[in-house]
Design a protein around this motif. Structure first.
Motif, PDB file in Angstrom:
ATOM      1  N   VAL A 101       2.406   9.998   6.097  1.00  0.00           N
ATOM      2  CA  VAL A 101       3.089   8.806   6.621  1.00  0.00           C
ATOM      3  C   VAL A 101       2.153   7.987   7.504  1.00  0.00           C
ATOM      4  O   VAL A 101       2.038   6.766   7.348  1.00  0.00           O
ATOM      5  N   VAL A 102       1.463   8.657   8.420  1.00  0.00           N
ATOM      6  CA  VAL A 102       0.579   7.954   9.358  1.00  0.00           C
ATOM      7  C   VAL A 102      -0.631   7.379   8.622  1.00  0.00           C
ATOM      8  O   VAL A 102      -1.031   6.239   8.884  1.00  0.00           O
ATOM      9  N   SER A 103      -1.203   8.136   7.703  1.00  0.00           N
ATOM     10  CA  SER A 103      -2.376   7.657   6.961  1.00  0.00           C
ATOM     11  C   SER A 103      -2.061   6.390   6.169  1.00  0.00           C
ATOM     12  O   SER A 103      -2.875   5.464   6.119  1.00  0.00           O
ATOM     13  N   ARG A 104      -0.903   6.335   5.556  1.00  0.00           N
ATOM     14  CA  ARG A 104      -0.516   5.141   4.804  1.00  0.00           C
ATOM     15  C   ARG A 104      -0.504   3.920   5.715  1.00  0.00           C
ATOM     16  O   ARG A 104      -1.053   2.867   5.383  1.00  0.00           O
ATOM     17  N   ASP A 105       0.118   4.063   6.881  1.00  0.00           N
ATOM     18  CA  ASP A 105       0.202   2.932   7.798  1.00  0.00           C
ATOM     19  C   ASP A 105      -1.176   2.532   8.317  1.00  0.00           C
ATOM     20  O   ASP A 105      -1.480   1.344   8.440  1.00  0.00           O
ATOM     21  N   ILE A 106      -2.025   3.505   8.603  1.00  0.00           N
ATOM     22  CA  ILE A 106      -3.386   3.197   9.057  1.00  0.00           C
ATOM     23  C   ILE A 106      -4.161   2.477   7.955  1.00  0.00           C
ATOM     24  O   ILE A 106      -4.888   1.511   8.223  1.00  0.00           O
ATOM     25  N   MET A 107      -4.004   2.927   6.718  1.00  0.00           N
ATOM     26  CA  MET A 107      -4.706   2.278   5.606  1.00  0.00           C
ATOM     27  C   MET A 107      -4.246   0.831   5.431  1.00  0.00           C
ATOM     28  O   MET A 107      -5.077  -0.066   5.219  1.00  0.00           O
ATOM     29  N   ILE A 108      -2.965   0.591   5.542  1.00  0.00           N
ATOM     30  CA  ILE A 108      -2.456  -0.771   5.383  1.00  0.00           C
ATOM     31  C   ILE A 108      -2.945  -1.658   6.524  1.00  0.00           C
ATOM     32  O   ILE A 108      -3.433  -2.772   6.292  1.00  0.00           O
ATOM     33  N   VAL A 109      -2.835  -1.175   7.757  1.00  0.00           N
ATOM     34  CA  VAL A 109      -3.303  -1.955   8.902  1.00  0.00           C
ATOM     35  C   VAL A 109      -4.811  -2.189   8.794  1.00  0.00           C
ATOM     36  O   VAL A 109      -5.304  -3.301   9.051  1.00  0.00           O
ATOM     37  N   GLY A 110      -5.556  -1.173   8.402  1.00  0.00           N
ATOM     38  CA  GLY A 110      -7.005  -1.310   8.230  1.00  0.00           C
ATOM     39  C   GLY A 110      -7.356  -2.357   7.181  1.00  0.00           C
ATOM     40  O   GLY A 110      -8.274  -3.167   7.383  1.00  0.00           O
ATOM     41  N   ALA A 111      -6.625  -2.354   6.078  1.00  0.00           N
ATOM     42  CA  ALA A 111      -6.872  -3.346   5.024  1.00  0.00           C
ATOM     43  C   ALA A 111      -6.594  -4.762   5.520  1.00  0.00           C
ATOM     44  O   ALA A 111      -7.341  -5.695   5.219  1.00  0.00           O
ATOM     45  N   VAL A 112      -5.532  -4.910   6.292  1.00  0.00           N
ATOM     46  CA  VAL A 112      -5.200  -6.225   6.852  1.00  0.00           C
ATOM     47  C   VAL A 112      -6.312  -6.688   7.800  1.00  0.00           C
ATOM     48  O   VAL A 112      -6.750  -7.847   7.744  1.00  0.00           O
ATOM     49  N   ILE A 113      -6.796  -5.779   8.643  1.00  0.00           N
ATOM     50  CA  ILE A 113      -7.859  -6.132   9.589  1.00  0.00           C
ATOM     51  C   ILE A 113      -9.135  -6.525   8.842  1.00  0.00           C
ATOM     52  O   ILE A 113      -9.774  -7.532   9.165  1.00  0.00           O
ATOM     53  N   VAL A 114      -9.501  -5.747   7.835  1.00  0.00           N
ATOM     54  CA  VAL A 114     -10.703  -6.076   7.050  1.00  0.00           C
ATOM     55  C   VAL A 114     -10.549  -7.442   6.390  1.00  0.00           C
ATOM     56  O   VAL A 114     -11.479  -8.254   6.394  1.00  0.00           O
ATOM     57  N   SER A 115      -9.369  -7.721   5.858  1.00  0.00           N
ATOM     58  CA  SER A 115      -9.170  -9.026   5.209  1.00  0.00           C
ATOM     59  C   SER A 115      -9.282 -10.164   6.227  1.00  0.00           C
ATOM     60  O   SER A 115      -9.813 -11.233   5.912  1.00  0.00           O
ATOM     61  N   TRP A 116      -8.825  -9.940   7.459  1.00  0.00           N
ATOM     62  CA  TRP A 116      -8.980 -10.953   8.519  1.00  0.00           C
ATOM     63  C   TRP A 116     -10.452 -11.142   8.864  1.00  0.00           C
ATOM     64  O   TRP A 116     -10.913 -12.258   9.077  1.00  0.00           O
ATOM     65  N   LEU A 117     -11.190 -10.029   8.950  1.00  0.00           N
ATOM     66  CA  LEU A 117     -12.611 -10.106   9.288  1.00  0.00           C
ATOM     67  C   LEU A 117     -13.389 -10.912   8.251  1.00  0.00           C
ATOM     68  O   LEU A 117     -14.381 -11.557   8.579  1.00  0.00           O
TER      69      LEU A 117
ATOM     70  N   PHE B 186       7.660  10.671  13.921  1.00  0.00           N
ATOM     71  CA  PHE B 186       7.061  11.627  12.994  1.00  0.00           C
ATOM     72  C   PHE B 186       5.969  12.441  13.680  1.00  0.00           C
ATOM     73  O   PHE B 186       5.911  13.668  13.519  1.00  0.00           O
ATOM     74  N   VAL B 187       5.089  11.783  14.438  1.00  0.00           N
ATOM     75  CA  VAL B 187       4.004  12.496  15.109  1.00  0.00           C
ATOM     76  C   VAL B 187       4.570  13.485  16.131  1.00  0.00           C
ATOM     77  O   VAL B 187       4.151  14.653  16.175  1.00  0.00           O
ATOM     78  N   THR B 188       5.522  13.044  16.927  1.00  0.00           N
ATOM     79  CA  THR B 188       6.095  13.924  17.949  1.00  0.00           C
ATOM     80  C   THR B 188       6.810  15.112  17.318  1.00  0.00           C
ATOM     81  O   THR B 188       6.629  16.261  17.748  1.00  0.00           O
ATOM     82  N   LEU B 189       7.610  14.862  16.301  1.00  0.00           N
ATOM     83  CA  LEU B 189       8.292  15.970  15.618  1.00  0.00           C
ATOM     84  C   LEU B 189       7.297  16.875  14.901  1.00  0.00           C
ATOM     85  O   LEU B 189       7.518  18.087  14.806  1.00  0.00           O
ATOM     86  N   GLY B 190       6.203  16.306  14.417  1.00  0.00           N
ATOM     87  CA  GLY B 190       5.150  17.116  13.798  1.00  0.00           C
ATOM     88  C   GLY B 190       4.489  18.031  14.808  1.00  0.00           C
ATOM     89  O   GLY B 190       4.248  19.215  14.541  1.00  0.00           O
ATOM     90  N   ILE B 191       4.187  17.491  15.989  1.00  0.00           N
ATOM     91  CA  ILE B 191       3.576  18.299  17.052  1.00  0.00           C
ATOM     92  C   ILE B 191       4.500  19.446  17.447  1.00  0.00           C
ATOM     93  O   ILE B 191       4.041  20.571  17.700  1.00  0.00           O
ATOM     94  N   LEU B 192       5.800  19.169  17.477  1.00  0.00           N
ATOM     95  CA  LEU B 192       6.774  20.208  17.835  1.00  0.00           C
ATOM     96  C   LEU B 192       7.054  21.186  16.696  1.00  0.00           C
ATOM     97  O   LEU B 192       7.760  22.176  16.886  1.00  0.00           O
ATOM     98  N   GLY B 193       6.542  20.892  15.503  1.00  0.00           N
ATOM     99  CA  GLY B 193       6.741  21.769  14.358  1.00  0.00           C
ATOM    100  C   GLY B 193       8.058  21.539  13.621  1.00  0.00           C
ATOM    101  O   GLY B 193       8.428  22.333  12.760  1.00  0.00           O
ATOM    102  N   ALA B 194       8.751  20.463  13.939  1.00  0.00           N
ATOM    103  CA  ALA B 194      10.027  20.171  13.278  1.00  0.00           C
ATOM    104  C   ALA B 194       9.839  19.407  11.967  1.00  0.00           C
ATOM    105  O   ALA B 194      10.770  19.328  11.163  1.00  0.00           O
ATOM    106  N   VAL B 195       8.666  18.843  11.766  1.00  0.00           N
ATOM    107  CA  VAL B 195       8.326  18.118  10.541  1.00  0.00           C
ATOM    108  C   VAL B 195       6.976  18.670  10.077  1.00  0.00           C
ATOM    109  O   VAL B 195       6.066  18.851  10.898  1.00  0.00           O
TER     110      VAL B 195
END
Length: 180
Positions: free
Chosen positions: A91-107, A74-83
């Motif tokens: 898409v990326v923000s959702r994944d970062i938010m989920i990973v961030g929430a998991v990390i905070v819960s571990w902390l 997605f990022v590569t196609l976005g940079i190329l202007g195809a997405v």
């Protein structure tokens, strides 16, 4: 190290190759590698379930491989202007938010049980379908509309619903922390 885990690691190793293919405008190769990655995902899942080869490592590696592949594409196609950039950010923000929430819960020593929701599985399916459609259209020179638009709308809706469900569940889970 089980056979499914080795296959999953192979899928992770395909990520830089597919990104190179996209960045080099070798879309037919990118599409072919994407198909290979998709087949390997099905094969490792089948082997893990059918032959009782599921493992804790596999449970962590498999979604990591899927996300590494999809986010990179997605990022590569976005940079190329195809997405559209808005879709990449969503898409990326959702994944970062989920990973961030998991990390905070571990902390906070309160790990969140990782169980994919049906809406997340549907979202991943829509993302895979969209990535395949875009790569195929670019590689083989056909017009992907209106299917690309329908998949973008589906991804947007499913992403927002999915992150909302995960956020509500995470807040509920984390609210049981005792204040000190």
């Amino acid at each position: 190290m089980s056979i499914p885990n080795i296959i999953t690691l192979g899928r992770i190793l395909l990520v830089p190759v597919i990104i190179w293919a996209i960045a080099s405008n070798q879309m037919e190769i990118a599409f072919a590698i994407f198909v290979v990655a998709g087949v390997s995902d099905a094969v490792d899942g089948f082997l893990a379930k059918r032959f009782n080869m599921a493992s804790e490592l596999g449970a962590l590696l498999d979604p990591l491989a899927d996300k590494a592949l999809l986010v990179s594409i997605f990022v590569t196609l976005g940079i190329l202007g195809a997405v559209p950039i808005w879709l990449v950010i969503l898409v990326v923000s959702r994944d970062i938010m989920i990973v961030g929430a998991v990390i905070v819960s571990w902390l906070f020593n309160k790990p969140v049980p990782m169980k994919p929701l049906l809406v997340s599985k549907l979202n991943t399916g829509a993302q895979v379908g969209f990535a395949a459609l875009v790569l195929a259209a670019l590689g083989f020179g056909f017009d992907s509309s209106p299917y690309d638009t329908l998949l973008m709308v589906a991804i947007a809706v499913l992403t927002l619903v999915s992150v909302s469900f995960y956020l509500v569940e995470w807040v509920r889970h984390m609210s049981t922390i005792d204040p000190k």
